[in-house]
Scaffold this active site. Structure first.
Site, PDB file in Angstrom:
ATOM      1  N   SER A  29       0.831  -1.207   0.000  1.00  0.00           N
ATOM      2  CA  SER A  29       0.000   0.000   0.000  1.00  0.00           C
ATOM      3  C   SER A  29       0.865   1.257   0.000  1.00  0.00           C
ATOM      4  CB  SER A  29      -0.921   0.009   1.221  1.00  0.00           C
ATOM      5  OG  SER A  29      -0.163  -0.080   2.409  1.00  0.00           O
ATOM      6  N   TYR A  38      -1.732  -7.762  -6.222  1.00  0.00           N
ATOM      7  CA  TYR A  38      -0.571  -7.997  -7.090  1.00  0.00           C
ATOM      8  C   TYR A  38      -0.848  -9.143  -8.060  1.00  0.00           C
ATOM      9  CZ  TYR A  38       2.562  -4.811  -4.589  1.00  0.00           C
ATOM     10  OH  TYR A  38       3.179  -3.701  -4.073  1.00  0.00           O
ATOM     11  N   LYS A 223      13.322   1.874   2.830  1.00  0.00           N
ATOM     12  CA  LYS A 223      12.483   2.815   2.087  1.00  0.00           C
ATOM     13  C   LYS A 223      11.113   2.917   2.724  1.00  0.00           C
ATOM     14  CE  LYS A 223      10.935   2.281  -2.329  1.00  0.00           C
ATOM     15  NZ  LYS A 223      11.273   1.931  -3.725  1.00  0.00           N
ATOM     16  N   LYS A 225       7.155   4.663   2.358  1.00  0.00           N
ATOM     17  CA  LYS A 225       6.164   5.333   1.535  1.00  0.00           C
ATOM     18  C   LYS A 225       5.722   6.620   2.235  1.00  0.00           C
ATOM     19  CE  LYS A 225       5.991   2.027  -1.547  1.00  0.00           C
ATOM     20  NZ  LYS A 225       6.298   2.239  -2.982  1.00  0.00           N
ATOM     21  N   ASP A 253       9.253   7.499  -0.834  1.00  0.00           N
ATOM     22  CA  ASP A 253       8.595   7.192  -2.118  1.00  0.00           C
ATOM     23  C   ASP A 253       7.178   7.735  -2.082  1.00  0.00           C
ATOM     24  OD1 ASP A 253       7.495   6.065  -4.385  1.00  0.00           O
ATOM     25  OD2 ASP A 253       8.101   4.011  -3.924  1.00  0.00           O
ATOM     26  N   ASN A 255       5.043   7.832  -4.825  1.00  0.00           N
ATOM     27  CA  ASN A 255       4.160   7.174  -5.781  1.00  0.00           C
ATOM     28  C   ASN A 255       3.271   8.137  -6.568  1.00  0.00           C
ATOM     29  OD1 ASN A 255       4.766   4.954  -3.555  1.00  0.00           O
ATOM     30  ND2 ASN A 255       4.314   3.935  -5.495  1.00  0.00           N
ATOM     31  N   GLU A 279      11.406   9.308  -4.310  1.00  0.00           N
ATOM     32  CA  GLU A 279      11.058   8.486  -5.467  1.00  0.00           C
ATOM     33  C   GLU A 279       9.672   8.860  -5.970  1.00  0.00           C
ATOM     34  OE1 GLU A 279      11.971   4.423  -4.717  1.00  0.00           O
ATOM     35  OE2 GLU A 279      10.437   3.654  -6.079  1.00  0.00           O
ATOM     36  N   GLU A 306       9.826   3.444 -12.251  1.00  0.00           N
ATOM     37  CA  GLU A 306       9.027   2.206 -12.240  1.00  0.00           C
ATOM     38  C   GLU A 306       7.821   2.317 -13.160  1.00  0.00           C
ATOM     39  OE1 GLU A 306       7.816   2.442  -7.906  1.00  0.00           O
ATOM     40  OE2 GLU A 306       6.020   1.541  -8.753  1.00  0.00           O
ATOM     41  N   ASP A 329      11.872  -0.670 -14.768  1.00  0.00           N
ATOM     42  CA  ASP A 329      11.013  -1.778 -14.353  1.00  0.00           C
ATOM     43  C   ASP A 329      11.118  -2.901 -15.384  1.00  0.00           C
ATOM     44  OD1 ASP A 329       8.272  -2.305 -12.518  1.00  0.00           O
ATOM     45  OD2 ASP A 329       8.351  -3.343 -14.433  1.00  0.00           O
ATOM     46  N   HIS A 356      13.538  -0.943 -10.009  1.00  0.00           N
ATOM     47  CA  HIS A 356      12.326  -1.170  -9.225  1.00  0.00           C
ATOM     48  C   HIS A 356      12.113  -2.674  -9.088  1.00  0.00           C
ATOM     49  CE1 HIS A 356       7.755  -1.697  -9.317  1.00  0.00           C
ATOM     50  NE2 HIS A 356       8.000  -1.158  -8.141  1.00  0.00           N
ATOM     51  N   ALA A 357      11.662  -3.095  -7.903  1.00  0.00           N
ATOM     52  CA  ALA A 357      11.288  -4.509  -7.775  1.00  0.00           C
ATOM     53  C   ALA A 357      10.126  -4.611  -6.795  1.00  0.00           C
ATOM     54  CB  ALA A 357      12.467  -5.361  -7.357  1.00  0.00           C
ATOM     55  N   GLY A 358       9.892  -5.807  -6.303  1.00  0.00           N
ATOM     56  CA  GLY A 358       8.697  -6.046  -5.503  1.00  0.00           C
ATOM     57  C   GLY A 358       7.640  -6.649  -6.400  1.00  0.00           C
TER      58      GLY A 358
END
Lengths: 444, 444
Positions: A29, A38, A223, A225, A253, A255, A279, A306, A329, A356-358
């Protein structure tokens, strides 16, 4: 000769709509994406032999069905062809698939169609690495420079990068590649940071606990959010600094939640916590906006990518000096064909690429990219660090392995993209066992 | 009160995949798009009364099915709502539809998902104009400034345009609106140019004949496709200059085929024919590339925008002084909500908006935009000219009418977007009568 072998043929493409119910736990989130499930549009290129190619693009739920159908359509021209014909000319087939002018109209090179092309080409590269019996990073590092450059999409890039320059840049790194592989192996792999602690939906107590765990796990980089509420963010960053101390780097970050002036104003409130980078401060499309923010918020550094839609966007982010970190990404850019040009351009501009990952499986893919970058492009680890998020790895046949804040070097052939059949049958949407049971529970 | 009227309700959304076999005649052929089948993802918002809303996005064939499905999904939240609830808060419903964060991941604001949003919102605006009993241009010109601005998507634009500025700009034009409507009516409508003569797949003889016809029809402005072969283009431009003389403006359009250095080199060969503008010289995403080309090829002017993905791209094209003409597309930007912000930004930067048209139904839509621009935004016709392509109008219930190089002012309520049911049943893909017969002929 009385015998001949029939060449292996690509007999079909199977595309699965896989969705994981991550919205239930607020994993992932952030200020923009509060309730993502996801998901992957998962492609399997099938052959009449044992060889397969696995690839995917990553989405966060609704609309994944469109990526699935788009990937199926994109892959169709490969069906019926000999595996060797395709894999010996990946550049040519990339251009053939990407060059469908009717589909190009729907982008070009962006959105659902581009995500789908990424999924298909990721499967092609996985298949190429499996055929070679090598992990993808190694296949790429072993390819002669001209051969690798012939696979690249350099369209619209020649004001910054020509094919000849790309060949020269890759050739120049050949002498030290074996040494650098040894260096990485010796230090236990490629350095990463964790985002697992900092999702916006987590409570302060959970944030504190997870940050403590990250420190115990050896991370010197985390990191968080931010971006939903500045007072909350001040409180959360204060907690984070308390837990990790002054030395550990804390990236933040947003977003994409801010306009340009909002980003500048908001970041002034957070500067006291010395964030390592900000970010996605604004629209991923806003090259000039990122440049303006970067000038205004220094020494906070700016990272984005990303949602960077294609190589032309990254070219401009670099030309405009809009970013300090380039976060490509692996499932949004159209696979290796488009990603390596971005790495090469970033090297020319002296900007580190920190992928970027996750998501679903992005960690599995980017470990190959980061290792290839160090071995064959950037030749340095300075300011390089790759994202790691610790969830959903259990669905992969060869999950990435992170220890002591490092991705260990993958050794199995392929791009680490294969998912367990059991995961597919459980989380296929809408008819996998998880979703069927979920609907039944809702109906009862 | 013993009686009450039940409010009209949106009862469903019907989306049709309509494809016309334009590739057979090379209509619409250019250096990038050699064989498009002009298509529409056509949306009808249905109600339990006589009111309907019609809208579409335009594509060139394959992948139109994805836009259809994406539009169907986007429109679903409207079904079951009262018409008045939606139409009295178009800005709120735009934000609700556009703000689906799971779908946003697939862009954001670009590609299939954004084309689909354009189709749905075009239908909403058509319905709003029909409810008001006014052509759309008139509905917009009659809306109080605050009310219109409340519908606009100004996200990511505040470094260039705030809501307060937008209100001021619109208010400032209110006094002269009635006069300007009279001016347009008096001169027979809004000026346009024709691209019908210059498709790349046409022979020299056909080019010459069509250019002569364009002169006879009163055009003082034509457009030729270029970019496939420079020697061919020199020959075709020489023919064009011979036919139209030195005074008529000849625009040229490369449809994105060049890299930045190629564009500059190629255009040096064509400069002697004094092209009025070069359209789409390179990637539509390359803001900085357009700026570099513009600096290099002056006095040839640079136009782009038909593939401009969203308002953030246009903001940057203007900020970077990359374009002399802004060519928004009425089916690629997310309808009025996103288009008017671009008009307002273009006014601030002094750049004329000359909408892209042609395709299927784009001419029907853009006549409303151009008239609204003159009446309520730019207040001038200097350097303003709107594209007109003379095909596929017969499929529309209220087709645009072009006479003496001018779009006559549409008077019927709505956005002129409604197609004949007979056209839908003939050209629905894949089961309309045309396509079924075509398959049968191939099979026999």
């Amino acid at each position: 000769m009385s015998t001949h072998t029939t060449p292996t043929t690509i007999t079909g493409v199977r595309v699965v709509d896989v969705r994981f119910p991550t919205s239930l736990s607020a994993d992932g989130s952030d200020a923009m994406n509060k309730d993502g499930d996801y998901s992957a549009a998962y492609v399997v290129l099938e052959t009449d032999g044992p060889l397969r190619g696995h690839g995917f693009t990553f989405t966060i739920g609704r609309g994944n069905d469109l990526c699935v159908e788009a990937a199926r359509q994109r892959a169709l021209p490969l069906v019926g062809l000999a595996v060797d014909e395709v894999l010996d000319d990946i550049g040519g087939f990339y251009r053939r698939l990407a060059g469908d002018t009717q589909l190009r109209w729907l982008g070009p090179d962006k959105g659902v169609e581009h995500l789908a092309l990424a999924a298909v080409m990721n499967a092609v590269w996985d298949m190429a690495a499996r055929r070679a019996g090598k992990p993808l990073w190694r296949l790429l590092a072993d390819m002669p420079a001209e051969e690798l450059v012939a696979t690249l999409d350099l369209t619209y890039l020649s004001d910054v990068l020509t094919a000849d320059e790309a060949v020269e840049m890759l050739r120049a790194t050949e002498p030290g590649r074996a040494d650098r592989i040894a260096v990485l192996a010796g230090q236990g792999g490629y350095p990463c940071y964790t985002t697992s602690a900092g999702w916006l939906g987590y409570s302060d107590d959970k944030l504190r606990r997870l940050l403590n765990e990250a420190m115990d796990d050896g991370y010197d980089y985390v990191k968080l959010k931010v971006g939903a509420d500045v007072d909350d963010d001040v409180r959360r960053l204060r907690i984070a600094r308390e837990v990790v101390g002054p030395e550990v780097r804390i990236a933040i970050d947003a977003n994409q939640v801010w306009d340009v002036p909002e980003a500048i104003e908001y970041l002034a409130r957070l500067a006291e916590f010395e964030p390592y980078w900000i970010e996605e401060p604004t629209s991923p499309d806003d090259v000039l906006g990122h440049a303006a923010i970067r000038r205004a918020v220094a020494p906070i550094r700016v990272a984005t990518g990303e949602h960077g839609m294609n190589r032309v966007l990254f070219k401009q982010l670099l030309q405009a000096e809009a970013i300090d970190f380039c976060q490509i990404d692996s499932a949004r850019l159209a696979s290796i064909n488009e990603i390596i040009p971005v790495y090469l351009m970033a090297k020319k501009f002296g900007v580190p690429v920190c992928p970027h990952a996750g998501g679903v499986g992005l960690c599995e893919l980017v470990q190959h990219l980061s290792i290839f970058d160090y071995v064959a492009v950037s030749t340095t680890l300075d300011d390089r660090i790759t994202e790691f998020v610790d969830h959903l790895h259990e669905h992969f046949v060869e999950p990435c392995v992170v220890e002591n804040g490092r991705y260990t070097i993958p050794a199995a052939p392929g791009y680490s993209a294969e998912m367990h059949e059991s995961s597919l049958s459980e989380f296929a949407f809408p008819d996998g066992s998880y979703w069927a049971a979920s609907r039944a529970a809702l109906a009862s």
